[in-house]
Design a protein around this motif. Structure first.
Motif, short mmCIF file in Angstrom:
data_model
loop_
_atom_site.label_atom_id
_atom_site.label_comp_id
_atom_site.label_asym_id
_atom_site.label_seq_id
_atom_site.Cartn_x
_atom_site.Cartn_y
_atom_site.Cartn_z
N GLN A 1 44.09 45.32 42.99
CA GLN A 1 43.43 44.03 42.80
C GLN A 1 44.40 42.89 43.09
O GLN A 1 45.59 42.94 42.75
CB GLN A 1 42.92 43.91 41.37
CG GLN A 1 41.91 44.99 40.98
CD GLN A 1 40.65 44.92 41.83
OE1 GLN A 1 39.95 43.91 41.83
NE2 GLN A 1 40.36 45.98 42.55
N HIS B 1 35.17 41.33 52.11
CA HIS B 1 34.39 41.83 50.98
C HIS B 1 34.70 43.30 50.69
O HIS B 1 34.76 43.71 49.52
CB HIS B 1 32.89 41.66 51.26
CG HIS B 1 32.34 40.37 50.73
ND1 HIS B 1 32.23 40.10 49.38
CD2 HIS B 1 31.87 39.26 51.37
CE1 HIS B 1 31.72 38.89 49.21
NE2 HIS B 1 31.49 38.36 50.41
N LEU C 1 38.80 35.23 50.68
CA LEU C 1 37.98 35.15 49.49
C LEU C 1 38.86 35.11 48.25
O LEU C 1 39.99 35.62 48.27
CB LEU C 1 37.07 36.39 49.39
CG LEU C 1 36.16 36.73 50.56
CD1 LEU C 1 35.39 38.01 50.26
CD2 LEU C 1 35.21 35.59 50.86
N ASN C 2 38.34 34.53 47.17
CA ASN C 2 39.03 34.62 45.89
C ASN C 2 38.45 35.79 45.09
O ASN C 2 37.58 36.52 45.58
CB ASN C 2 38.94 33.30 45.12
CG ASN C 2 37.50 32.90 44.82
OD1 ASN C 2 36.58 33.72 44.92
ND2 ASN C 2 37.29 31.66 44.44
N GLN C 3 38.89 35.95 43.85
CA GLN C 3 38.44 37.08 43.04
C GLN C 3 36.95 37.03 42.72
O GLN C 3 36.33 38.07 42.47
CB GLN C 3 39.25 37.14 41.73
CG GLN C 3 40.69 37.60 41.93
CD GLN C 3 41.44 37.68 40.62
OE1 GLN C 3 41.19 36.91 39.70
NE2 GLN C 3 42.38 38.61 40.54
N GLU C 4 36.37 35.84 42.73
CA GLU C 4 34.93 35.69 42.46
C GLU C 4 34.08 35.90 43.71
O GLU C 4 32.86 35.83 43.65
CB GLU C 4 34.64 34.31 41.87
CG GLU C 4 35.14 34.13 40.44
CD GLU C 4 36.65 34.04 40.35
OE1 GLU C 4 37.27 33.45 41.29
OE2 GLU C 4 37.23 34.56 39.39
N GLY C 5 34.71 36.11 44.85
CA GLY C 5 33.98 36.31 46.09
C GLY C 5 33.63 35.04 46.83
O GLY C 5 32.87 35.08 47.81
N GLU C 6 34.17 33.90 46.40
CA GLU C 6 33.89 32.64 47.08
C GLU C 6 34.72 32.54 48.36
O GLU C 6 35.90 32.91 48.38
CB GLU C 6 34.23 31.47 46.15
CG GLU C 6 33.40 31.42 44.88
CD GLU C 6 33.90 30.38 43.91
OE1 GLU C 6 35.01 29.86 44.13
OE2 GLU C 6 33.18 30.08 42.94
N ARG D 1 37.97 43.27 48.82
CA ARG D 1 37.82 42.78 47.44
C ARG D 1 37.18 43.85 46.56
O ARG D 1 37.52 43.99 45.38
CB ARG D 1 36.96 41.52 47.45
CG ARG D 1 36.57 41.00 46.08
CD ARG D 1 35.82 39.69 46.17
NE ARG D 1 35.20 39.35 44.89
CZ ARG D 1 33.96 39.66 44.56
NH1 ARG D 1 33.17 40.29 45.43
NH2 ARG D 1 33.49 39.32 43.37
N LYS E 1 44.66 38.28 43.87
CA LYS E 1 44.05 36.98 43.61
C LYS E 1 43.24 36.52 44.83
O LYS E 1 42.17 35.92 44.69
CB LYS E 1 45.12 35.95 43.27
CG LYS E 1 44.58 34.63 42.76
CD LYS E 1 45.71 33.73 42.28
CE LYS E 1 45.17 32.42 41.73
NZ LYS E 1 46.27 31.53 41.25
N TYR E 2 43.76 36.81 46.02
CA TYR E 2 43.08 36.40 47.26
C TYR E 2 43.01 37.60 48.22
O TYR E 2 43.93 38.41 48.27
CB TYR E 2 43.82 35.25 47.94
CG TYR E 2 43.97 34.03 47.08
CD1 TYR E 2 42.87 33.21 46.80
CD2 TYR E 2 45.20 33.68 46.53
CE1 TYR E 2 43.01 32.09 45.99
CE2 TYR E 2 45.34 32.56 45.74
CZ TYR E 2 44.24 31.76 45.47
OH TYR E 2 44.38 30.66 44.67
N SER F 1 34.21 42.96 41.83
CA SER F 1 35.13 43.97 42.32
C SER F 1 34.86 45.28 41.62
O SER F 1 34.31 45.33 40.54
CB SER F 1 36.58 43.54 42.09
OG SER F 1 36.80 43.32 40.72
#
Length: 376
Positions: A36, A137, A55-60, A140, A38-39, A1
């Motif tokens: 920012q 994306h 997506l989650n914070q890691e981009g998954e 995020r 969490k999702y 992010s």
């Protein structure tokens, strides 16, 4: 992010934090949603279906599926991620229901600016699955250029005002067709303006050909229908339009030529002048200025003509023409501009000046002052 924006750029619009990026000279600033979460939920929105990507914070990717455009289906999919979820869609004609649903459910909603979100359309391949993933994306990374989410309680009246303008344009097309047909057969000019019913009596009799006469009679019949419905719509609007800030409405009507209907159009399209930090943002949103394009010191003309509010562009163009009617000081000012810039550009300058005046009138809650208007 992305990292948080600098303090000088971090601002709020309607409670939403954004990072402001200067546009071309004098232009409206591009604003990006930067909070920012969490999702992150990106939705490619259509009339009958929605493609959802979470997506989650890691981009998954946690969810990536196509759904029917139904509130229950959407709420069921996001249920496990509602703890800290932000939802983003690209601005299109069906965004009302998803915005209202998020408001009722207490979800953060971001409306992406359609023309600024060019990253969605820039890839080699494009489909709903790819678009929803790109929106998530962008969200995020703090790169969604967002639009103003217009309040639900005022949307219906604003849409009715826009519908009224649409019907008025259709009526004007019919009047223009009658004028053109009259010129086509080189007949004498009409005695008066055709917008008045008294000047349209027995109008078809001046044409000798039966087919032409039937065409004109059809136009006249449709104009009468439009007149009836437009009168009813205008009466409804003047009686039932909700004015949250009566003072602003009365201030707008102090501009020479701005009456009840045009005042309502301006009021409902602007809604809240506080959402424009600077006068440049406002006149750019009204399409009253053209932004320059430059690269490596070379000027490449202007751009962004379709970015902004087309209804405010029309309203200020109409207000400018009415402002000039019977206004000697304004006509002299326009003549000076015409001698320097030509007629078309002179009218554009006057429209921008009127837009600037309206901005400061609403900001300061002051009535229109003719002397101040013509000061340098």
């Amino acid at each position: 992010s992305c990292p948080p924006p600098s303090r000088s750029l971090k601002k709020l619009v309607g409670g939403i934090p954004f990072q402001e990026i200067p546009d071309a000279k004098g232009g409206e600033r591009m604003r990006f949603y930067t909070r920012q979460h969490k999702y992150y939920c990106g939705i490619d929105l259509h009339a009958r279906s929605i493609y959802v990507c979470i997506l989650n914070q890691e981009g998954e990717v946690l969810v990536h599926k196509n759904l029917r455009a139904k509130p229950d289906a959407f709420l069921a999919v996001i249920a496990p991620y509602r703890e800290d979820l932000v939802v983003a869609v690209e601005c299109m004609f069906t965004w009302y229901w998803i915005a209202d649903l998020c408001a009722r459910e207490g979800l953060t909603f971001v409306l992406g600016h359609a023309l600024y979100m060019k990253a969605i359309h820039g890839g080699k391949a494009k489909n709903d699955r790819i678009d929803s993933h790109k929106i998530a994306h962008l969200l995020r990374g703090g790169n969604v250029p967002f639009s103003y989410v217009y309040p639900q309680q005022m949307r219906a009246t604003r849409d009715l005002l826009r519908r009224r303008n649409f019907l008025m344009r259709k009526r004007a097309e019919l009047l223009s067709h009658i004028q053109n047909t009259n010129s086509q057969y080189n007949l004498p000019e009409f005695d008066g303006a055709l917008r008045y019913p008294a000047n349209r009596e027995d109008l078809s009799e001046r044409f000798t050909d039966d087919s032409v006469k039937k065409s004109i009679e059809t136009d006249l019949g449709l104009i009468d229908v439009y007149d009836k419905h437009l009168k009813e719509v205008e009466l409804y609007l003047t009686r039932h339009a909700r004015v949250d800030n009566p003072n602003s409405y009365h201030i707008l009507k102090t501009v020479p030529g701005v009456g009840q209907i045009l005042g309502l159009v301006l009021l409902y399209e602007i809604h809240d002048i506080a959402r424009f930090p600077q006068v440049q943002d406002f006149v750019s949103y009204c399409r009253l200025i053209r932004c320059s394009k430059e690269s490596a010191g070379k000027k490449l003309g202007t751009g962004g003509r379709k970015i902004g509010n087309a209804h405010l562009k029309w309203a200020f163009s109409e207000a400018t023409c009415l402002f000039l009617r019977g206004n000697g000081a304004a006509q002299k000012y326009l003549a000076r501009l015409e001698s320097k810039h030509g007629k078309g550009k002179a009218l554009g300058i006057l429209s921008r000046k009127l837009g600037t005046a309206v901005y400061y009138m609403l900001k300061r809650q002051e009535a229109f002052d003719m002397n101040k208007f013509f000061e340098k």
